[in-house]
Design a protein around this motif. Structure first.
Motif, mmCIF file in Angstrom:
data_model
loop_
_atom_site.group_PDB
_atom_site.id
_atom_site.type_symbol
_atom_site.label_atom_id
_atom_site.label_comp_id
_atom_site.label_asym_id
_atom_site.label_seq_id
_atom_site.Cartn_x
_atom_site.Cartn_y
_atom_site.Cartn_z
ATOM 1 N N ILE A 136 52.368 35.422 33.662
ATOM 2 C CA ILE A 136 51.427 35.269 34.770
ATOM 3 C C ILE A 136 51.225 33.801 35.093
ATOM 4 C CG2 ILE A 136 49.063 35.675 35.529
ATOM 5 C CD1 ILE A 136 50.846 38.173 35.431
ATOM 6 N N ALA A 161 50.949 41.983 34.815
ATOM 7 C CA ALA A 161 50.200 41.652 33.611
ATOM 8 C C ALA A 161 50.003 42.905 32.759
ATOM 9 C CB ALA A 161 48.869 41.016 33.993
ATOM 10 N N GLY A 162 48.997 42.885 31.886
ATOM 11 C CA GLY A 162 48.806 43.965 30.929
ATOM 12 C C GLY A 162 48.575 45.324 31.546
ATOM 13 N N HIS A 163 47.934 45.380 32.708
ATOM 14 C CA HIS A 163 47.692 46.682 33.339
ATOM 15 C C HIS A 163 49.002 47.363 33.700
ATOM 16 C CE1 HIS A 163 43.471 46.192 33.327
ATOM 17 N NE2 HIS A 163 43.401 45.286 34.286
ATOM 18 N N ARG A 182 42.909 36.363 38.966
ATOM 19 C CA ARG A 182 42.030 37.246 38.185
ATOM 20 C C ARG A 182 42.018 36.815 36.726
ATOM 21 N NH1 ARG A 182 39.981 42.466 38.637
ATOM 22 N NH2 ARG A 182 40.907 42.683 40.716
ATOM 23 N N ALA A 219 39.837 35.706 30.977
ATOM 24 C CA ALA A 219 40.926 35.903 30.009
ATOM 25 C C ALA A 219 41.733 34.661 29.658
ATOM 26 C CB ALA A 219 41.884 37.002 30.470
ATOM 27 N N THR A 220 41.624 33.585 30.413
ATOM 28 C CA THR A 220 42.430 32.399 30.122
ATOM 29 C C THR A 220 41.794 31.178 30.770
ATOM 30 O OG1 THR A 220 44.693 31.511 30.152
ATOM 31 C CG2 THR A 220 43.935 32.657 32.134
ATOM 32 N N TYR A 272 41.330 30.497 36.749
ATOM 33 C CA TYR A 272 41.275 31.939 36.549
ATOM 34 C C TYR A 272 39.835 32.398 36.321
ATOM 35 C CZ TYR A 272 46.194 30.926 35.822
ATOM 36 O OH TYR A 272 47.473 30.467 35.994
ATOM 37 N N SER A 318 44.846 36.359 33.003
ATOM 38 C CA SER A 318 45.597 37.108 32.001
ATOM 39 C C SER A 318 46.105 36.127 30.955
ATOM 40 C CB SER A 318 46.785 37.832 32.645
ATOM 41 O OG SER A 318 47.648 38.374 31.654
ATOM 42 N N SER A 319 46.206 36.588 29.723
ATOM 43 C CA SER A 319 46.759 35.747 28.656
ATOM 44 C C SER A 319 48.281 35.779 28.640
ATOM 45 C CB SER A 319 46.219 36.206 27.298
ATOM 46 O OG SER A 319 46.561 37.570 27.069
ATOM 47 N N ASP A 320 48.892 36.610 29.467
ATOM 48 C CA ASP A 320 50.346 36.743 29.512
ATOM 49 C C ASP A 320 50.964 35.470 30.087
ATOM 50 O OD1 ASP A 320 53.018 37.433 30.059
ATOM 51 O OD2 ASP A 320 52.495 39.518 30.425
ATOM 52 N N HIS A 353 43.197 48.988 41.021
ATOM 53 C CA HIS A 353 42.567 48.534 39.780
ATOM 54 C C HIS A 353 41.238 49.239 39.542
ATOM 55 C CE1 HIS A 353 40.216 45.980 37.077
ATOM 56 N NE2 HIS A 353 41.362 45.507 36.627
#
Length: 250
Positions: free
Chosen positions: A141, A73-75, A134, A168-169, A165, A136-138, A9
């Motif tokens: 996740i 996730a998005g990455h 970490r 992000a969420t 988290y 994520s909005s996904d 990352h």
């Protein structure tokens, strides 16, 4: 010629970056391959393009990209493919394969349970665990973390767990740790679901220490890369033996 490109990352923390590079160097030493390069998605050099170009310069005709990401996730879905697309177009004769992220694996949950027991000693079942992601909005996740929480409850014999988290969420880390410390009369065990140290782990450590000073029975485990199983999974991804570490099993 086959090459392996590891993608972490990245972090603003010099200590965290050094830790990630040291971990990957240990993987390289245990993985048979003449071309192996380290890269990062952001914040830490070398970036993906630099690592990819080094593989090409060394004669790579096939590149296996191994992302060091716990969940998809998005990455994984967006950022890494976006970084690789111009490189694949630039070198159309080079075969590029991207390995899967780790996913929810029973080996990882077993390893976390071991880290908890090493840190906390004998458990009485009245403790509570706070799993910190970490963020994520996904929604995928969130589903994965629900599986992680259930799997750890079963392994540790603990009935009370919460998820939170760092970005992000919601619920946020501050919300999660405040709620669980108020609800739990026994010890609270904070589990950072992070591969490496760095600024995020520092944030968790500072909050835990602050609450310890205020009389709370609270502790936290270390980052996941401290356990050998994580190294084994990365090696399996790099050598194409992913089937030995099936995902979505807990």
């Amino acid at each position: 010629m086959k090459a392996i490109l590891y993608v972490g990352h990245g972090t603003r923390s010099k200590k965290g970056a050094a830790e990630a590079k040291q971990f990957l160097q240990s993987v390289i030493e245990q993985t048979h391959g003449s071309i192996q390069e380290i890269s990062f998605l952001e914040l830490t050099h070398p970036f993906i393009e630099e690592g990819f170009e080094l593989c090409i310069k060394k004669g790579a005709t096939e590149i296996t990209v191994v992302p060091l990401f716990l969940l998809a996730a998005g990455h994984i879905k967006n950022d890494i493919p976006e970084a690789l697309t111009p490189l694949i177009e630039k070198y159309p004769n080079v075969q590029v394969k991207v390995a899967d992220p780790f996913g929810v694996q029973h080996q990882i949950l077993d390893a976390i349970a071991e880290l908890v027991k090493e840190k906390a000693g004998e458990l009485n079942g009245q403790e509570a665990i706070l799993i910190v992601g970490r963020g994520s909005s996904d929604p995928v996740i969130h589903e994965a973390f629900a599986m992680i929480g259930k799997g750890l409850e079963q392994r540790l014999g603990i009935k009370h767990s919460r998820l939170c988290y760092l970005a992000a969420t919601t619920p946020t880390f501050q919300e999660g740790i405040e709620s669980i410390t108020q609800e739990t009369k026994d010890r609270v065990i904070v589990i950072p679901y992070l591969l490496f140290g760095g600024l995020l782990l520092n944030e968790i450590n500072a909050e835990v220490k602050s609450r310890q000073k205020n009389g709370y029975q609270i502790l936290h485990t270390d980052c996941l890369s401290r356990h050998q199983v994580i190294r084994n999974i990365v090696i399996a991804r790099a050598t194409g033996k992913e089937d030995e570490y099936a995902t979505t099993r807990y």
